[in-house]
Design a protein around this motif. Structure first.
Motif, PDB file in Angstrom:
ATOM      1  N   LEU A 197       0.815  -1.226   0.115  1.00  0.00           N
ATOM      2  CA  LEU A 197      -0.012  -0.133  -0.028  1.00  0.00           C
ATOM      3  C   LEU A 197       0.816   1.281   0.016  1.00  0.00           C
ATOM      4  CD1 LEU A 197      -2.616  -1.036   2.682  1.00  0.00           C
ATOM      5  CD2 LEU A 197      -2.713  -1.353   0.178  1.00  0.00           C
ATOM      6  N   SER A 198       0.648   2.099  -1.083  1.00  0.00           N
ATOM      7  CA  SER A 198       1.471   3.396  -1.112  1.00  0.00           C
ATOM      8  C   SER A 198       2.866   3.113  -1.739  1.00  0.00           C
ATOM      9  CB  SER A 198       1.470   4.216   0.261  1.00  0.00           C
ATOM     10  OG  SER A 198       0.546   4.601   0.592  1.00  0.00           O
ATOM     11  N   ALA A 199       3.605   2.232  -1.058  1.00  0.00           N
ATOM     12  CA  ALA A 199       4.741   1.750  -1.558  1.00  0.00           C
ATOM     13  C   ALA A 199       5.323   0.605  -0.800  1.00  0.00           C
ATOM     14  CB  ALA A 199       5.914   2.930  -1.439  1.00  0.00           C
ATOM     15  N   GLN A 211       3.188 -13.138  -7.032  1.00  0.00           N
ATOM     16  CA  GLN A 211       2.885 -11.935  -7.538  1.00  0.00           C
ATOM     17  C   GLN A 211       3.161 -11.003  -6.259  1.00  0.00           C
ATOM     18  OE1 GLN A 211      -0.863 -12.449  -9.888  1.00  0.00           O
ATOM     19  NE2 GLN A 211       0.011 -11.016 -11.194  1.00  0.00           N
ATOM     20  N   HIS A 212       3.437  -9.680  -6.643  1.00  0.00           N
ATOM     21  CA  HIS A 212       3.713  -8.705  -5.901  1.00  0.00           C
ATOM     22  C   HIS A 212       3.178  -7.312  -6.570  1.00  0.00           C
ATOM     23  CE1 HIS A 212       6.436  -5.637  -3.496  1.00  0.00           C
ATOM     24  NE2 HIS A 212       5.181  -5.388  -3.176  1.00  0.00           N
ATOM     25  N   PHE A 213       2.062  -6.814  -5.875  1.00  0.00           N
ATOM     26  CA  PHE A 213       1.558  -5.511  -6.463  1.00  0.00           C
ATOM     27  C   PHE A 213       1.771  -4.409  -5.570  1.00  0.00           C
ATOM     28  CE2 PHE A 213      -1.215  -9.108  -7.907  1.00  0.00           C
ATOM     29  CZ  PHE A 213      -1.413  -8.740  -9.299  1.00  0.00           C
ATOM     30  N   VAL A 214       1.795  -3.201  -6.279  1.00  0.00           N
ATOM     31  CA  VAL A 214       1.746  -1.946  -5.328  1.00  0.00           C
ATOM     32  C   VAL A 214       0.660  -1.084  -6.046  1.00  0.00           C
ATOM     33  CG1 VAL A 214       3.113  -0.695  -7.332  1.00  0.00           C
ATOM     34  CG2 VAL A 214       3.331  -0.197  -4.450  1.00  0.00           C
ATOM     35  N   ALA A 215       0.202  -0.334  -4.890  1.00  0.00           N
ATOM     36  CA  ALA A 215      -1.002   0.392  -4.875  1.00  0.00           C
ATOM     37  C   ALA A 215      -0.641   1.977  -4.503  1.00  0.00           C
ATOM     38  CB  ALA A 215      -2.411   0.104  -4.067  1.00  0.00           C
ATOM     39  N   GLY A 216      -0.110   2.581  -5.337  1.00  0.00           N
ATOM     40  CA  GLY A 216       0.248   3.721  -4.750  1.00  0.00           C
ATOM     41  C   GLY A 216      -0.074   5.032  -5.785  1.00  0.00           C
ATOM     42  N   ARG A 217      -0.928   4.646  -6.761  1.00  0.00           N
ATOM     43  CA  ARG A 217      -1.142   5.665  -7.796  1.00  0.00           C
ATOM     44  C   ARG A 217      -1.589   6.805  -7.283  1.00  0.00           C
ATOM     45  NH1 ARG A 217      -2.623   5.077 -13.385  1.00  0.00           N
ATOM     46  NH2 ARG A 217      -2.373   7.039 -14.412  1.00  0.00           N
ATOM     47  N   PHE A 218      -2.323   6.983  -6.333  1.00  0.00           N
ATOM     48  CA  PHE A 218      -3.185   8.035  -5.896  1.00  0.00           C
ATOM     49  C   PHE A 218      -2.190   9.148  -5.101  1.00  0.00           C
ATOM     50  CE2 PHE A 218      -2.436   5.417  -1.850  1.00  0.00           C
ATOM     51  CZ  PHE A 218      -2.347   6.435  -0.760  1.00  0.00           C
ATOM     52  N   VAL A 241      -0.400  -1.798  -9.863  1.00  0.00           N
ATOM     53  CA  VAL A 241       0.446  -2.594 -10.822  1.00  0.00           C
ATOM     54  C   VAL A 241       1.307  -3.553 -10.272  1.00  0.00           C
ATOM     55  CG1 VAL A 241       2.178  -1.066 -10.382  1.00  0.00           C
ATOM     56  CG2 VAL A 241       1.818  -2.025 -12.846  1.00  0.00           C
ATOM     57  N   ALA A 242       1.333  -4.797 -11.054  1.00  0.00           N
ATOM     58  CA  ALA A 242       2.439  -5.651 -10.464  1.00  0.00           C
ATOM     59  C   ALA A 242       3.811  -5.512 -10.672  1.00  0.00           C
ATOM     60  CB  ALA A 242       2.178  -7.131 -11.633  1.00  0.00           C
ATOM     61  N   LEU A 243       4.409  -5.561  -9.650  1.00  0.00           N
ATOM     62  CA  LEU A 243       5.932  -5.530  -9.646  1.00  0.00           C
ATOM     63  C   LEU A 243       6.636  -6.591 -10.169  1.00  0.00           C
ATOM     64  CD1 LEU A 243       6.809  -3.502  -6.356  1.00  0.00           C
ATOM     65  CD2 LEU A 243       6.480  -2.604  -8.707  1.00  0.00           C
ATOM     66  N   ARG A 244       6.005  -7.924 -10.054  1.00  0.00           N
ATOM     67  CA  ARG A 244       6.443  -9.322 -10.299  1.00  0.00           C
ATOM     68  C   ARG A 244       5.334 -10.105 -11.217  1.00  0.00           C
ATOM     69  NH1 ARG A 244       8.113 -12.881  -5.699  1.00  0.00           N
ATOM     70  NH2 ARG A 244       9.692 -11.180  -5.378  1.00  0.00           N
TER      71      ARG A 244
END
Length: 248
Positions: A197-199, A211-218, A241-244
């Protein structure tokens, strides 16, 4: 004739616990985000990540089930919001929320789920029941980055004991429950999917799942720049977005 590749993008920065807390403090105090607003953003993003990791066409159409296990603090509230959005996305979430927070905000999130007819379990199924009941995945919203001391207290201790044994995929929100934010796992659970979340936090360097996702678009651009986050590129209007990429 192909064009020359552009400069390599810097990898995302992995945050310490103090840095993650500083970003959240800045969002709340300087940018005047409300706590409800942040939890809603994160919960929606987590649901989006679940739909990417387990898209409906790949799941049994009659039972696209997800068990969301919620702790008493903020990570649990994010799990409640995640469950509500999964219901909107035509999944069948079920919630286990054994220690409900007295916080009126979290109570509101609970009411929203109840009003949408999302079932709440009175007990956590055993590892055998979890397999036999054919849940497609379990969302770990138990502890996250919050008080590691809670790991050894009930009901968290019993929940983590069960999550360590199950073989169906686990999606952990921000920090896998029982992990240290910086040092990572010390014999804790082994999630298949991580949603930062965020980073990403420093412990994510030790994540070995699918899979590793990051949710920091906002995040406002100035926050990204101040903390040198080097966020990944979000295509189109994606908020996650998926980092992996998933392993085949």
């Amino acid at each position: 004739m192909s064009s020359a590749p552009g400069p390599a993008r810097e990898p995302p920065r992995y945050l310490s616990k103090a840095e993650a807390e500083a970003i959240e403090k800045e969002l709340l105090e300087d940018y005047r985000f409300g706590r409800q607003q942040l939890i809603e953003i994160w919960g929606h993003a987590c649901a989006m990540a679940v739909t990417k990791a387990f898209p409906l066409p790949s799941l049994p159409r009659k039972q696209p089930t997800v068990l969301v296990v919620c702790g008493p603090a903020q990570n649990g509230a994010i799990g409640l919001v995640c469950a509500r959005h999964l219901r909107i996305f035509d999944y069948e979430p079920t919630i286990f929320y054994p220690k409900r927070s007295p916080d009126p905000l979290y109570q509101d999130f609970t009411t929203q789920c109840e009003k949408m007819d999302i079932p709440f379990l009175s007990y956590l199924p055993t590892e055998v029941q979890l397999i036999n009941d054919a849940y497609n995945a379990v969302v770990d919203a138990v502890l996250g980055a919050e008080a590691e001391a809670a790991e050894g207290r009930e009901p968290c201790a019993a929940i983590l004991s069960t999550l360590k044994l199950i073989r169906i995929p686990i999606v952990s929100l921000d920090v896998p429950s029982g992990w240290d934010v910086e040092a990572g796992s010390s014999g804790g659970i082994s999630p298949d999917v991580l949603v930062s979340l965020s980073a990403p936090k420093q412990c994510a360097r030790r994540f070995l799942g699918r899979q590793h996702f990051v949710a920091g678009r906002f995040l406002p651009y100035d926050v990204q720049k101040k903390f040198e986050l080097n966020p990944p590129e979000y295509p189109g209007t994606e908020c996650v977005v998926a980092l992996r990429a998933p392993r085949q």
